[in-house]
Design a protein around this motif. Sequence first.
Motif, PDB file in Angstrom:
ATOM      1  N   PHE A  76       0.848  -1.187   0.000  1.00 41.21           N
ATOM      2  CA  PHE A  76       0.000   0.000   0.000  1.00 41.21           C
ATOM      3  C   PHE A  76       0.882   1.235   0.000  1.00 41.21           C
ATOM      4  CE2 PHE A  76      -3.052  -3.077   1.533  1.00 41.21           C
ATOM      5  CZ  PHE A  76      -4.200  -2.694   0.862  1.00 41.21           C
ATOM      6  N   THR A  77       0.506   2.199  -0.801  1.00 42.75           N
ATOM      7  CA  THR A  77       1.263   3.432  -0.931  1.00 42.75           C
ATOM      8  C   THR A  77       0.305   4.613  -0.972  1.00 42.75           C
ATOM      9  OG1 THR A  77       2.974   4.546  -2.235  1.00 42.75           O
ATOM     10  CG2 THR A  77       1.305   3.309  -3.461  1.00 42.75           C
ATOM     11  N   THR A  78       0.846   5.804  -0.911  1.00 38.49           N
ATOM     12  CA  THR A  78       0.088   7.040  -1.072  1.00 38.49           C
ATOM     13  C   THR A  78       0.864   7.933  -2.030  1.00 38.49           C
ATOM     14  OG1 THR A  78       1.171   8.077   0.829  1.00 38.49           O
ATOM     15  CG2 THR A  78      -0.911   6.936   1.256  1.00 38.49           C
ATOM     16  N   PRO A  79       0.189   8.888  -2.662  1.00 42.25           N
ATOM     17  CA  PRO A  79       0.890   9.728  -3.649  1.00 42.25           C
ATOM     18  C   PRO A  79       2.099  10.480  -3.097  1.00 42.25           C
ATOM     19  CG  PRO A  79      -1.476  10.008  -3.849  1.00 42.25           C
ATOM     20  CD  PRO A  79      -1.244   9.175  -2.625  1.00 42.25           C
ATOM     21  N   GLN A 110      -2.944   1.897  -4.219  1.00 46.70           N
ATOM     22  CA  GLN A 110      -3.070   3.193  -3.553  1.00 46.70           C
ATOM     23  C   GLN A 110      -4.012   3.013  -2.364  1.00 46.70           C
ATOM     24  OE1 GLN A 110      -1.610   6.203  -4.093  1.00 46.70           O
ATOM     25  NE2 GLN A 110      -0.355   5.232  -5.665  1.00 46.70           N
ATOM     26  N   ASP A 169      -7.613   4.316  -2.433  1.00 47.27           N
ATOM     27  CA  ASP A 169      -8.573   3.647  -3.314  1.00 47.27           C
ATOM     28  C   ASP A 169      -9.242   2.439  -2.657  1.00 47.27           C
ATOM     29  OD1 ASP A 169      -7.907   5.491  -5.243  1.00 47.27           O
ATOM     30  OD2 ASP A 169      -6.554   4.138  -6.332  1.00 47.27           O
ATOM     31  N   ALA A 180       1.851   4.498   5.442  1.00 47.63           N
ATOM     32  CA  ALA A 180       2.402   4.037   4.161  1.00 47.63           C
ATOM     33  C   ALA A 180       3.906   4.266   4.227  1.00 47.63           C
ATOM     34  CB  ALA A 180       1.793   4.803   2.992  1.00 47.63           C
ATOM     35  N   CYS A 209       4.096   9.605  -0.579  1.00 45.94           N
ATOM     36  CA  CYS A 209       4.963   8.751   0.238  1.00 45.94           C
ATOM     37  C   CYS A 209       6.339   8.615  -0.405  1.00 45.94           C
ATOM     38  CB  CYS A 209       4.314   7.384   0.427  1.00 45.94           C
ATOM     39  SG  CYS A 209       5.326   6.231   1.368  1.00 45.94           S
ATOM     40  N   CYS A 240       7.874   5.133   0.196  1.00 47.05           N
ATOM     41  CA  CYS A 240       7.320   4.127  -0.725  1.00 47.05           C
ATOM     42  C   CYS A 240       8.118   4.118  -2.025  1.00 47.05           C
ATOM     43  CB  CYS A 240       5.855   4.443  -1.041  1.00 47.05           C
ATOM     44  SG  CYS A 240       4.758   4.447   0.381  1.00 47.05           S
ATOM     45  N   TYR A 241       8.399   5.296  -2.523  1.00 49.57           N
ATOM     46  CA  TYR A 241       9.084   5.425  -3.811  1.00 49.57           C
ATOM     47  C   TYR A 241      10.565   5.073  -3.721  1.00 49.57           C
ATOM     48  CZ  TYR A 241      10.851   7.497  -8.090  1.00 49.57           C
ATOM     49  OH  TYR A 241      11.486   7.698  -9.287  1.00 49.57           O
TER      50      TYR A 241
END
Length: 148
Positions: A54-57, A87, A90, A103, A59, A62-63
């Motif tokens: 799971f990630t968020t824009p 995401q 979502d 995240a 984060c 995460c990247y």
Amino acid sequence: MLVERLLIIGVVTLAVLLVWAGVRYWLAYTVRSLGQKTPFAGLVPTGKPAVVAFTTPGCRECYFRQSPALARLADAVNDQITICILQAADYPQIVTQLGILTAPATVVLDARGVVRHVNLGFVDTPVLLQQIGLLTREVATRQTTVVG
């Protein structure tokens, strides 16, 4: 003066350990409470273990950390597992059901889609390999037992 400082350090350390143990217990309870439910039914194909990240824009971890770890995991296991990146916004119902608070977060599923591990925060490739390795051995043992 020194005794007071050591006492404060001891109390803070104990508090941190209790919080850590509480979170670990809570995650284990969450996984146990799911039982044989498959919250990712229809999202993640079954038939082999899977890792859902799971990630968020916004984060950055995460990247810069989780995505490379997932790429290393994919290289290490070839096509033996499924890796999905979702995401969090979502899928609020799944995020809430699994108790995901941050995240990145990763969820390890067995071949039937049953949740086996929930990891809050960054998890490196060796930990994911260990979690998946246990599931892979479980599946292999079960298949050997059924066939033999």
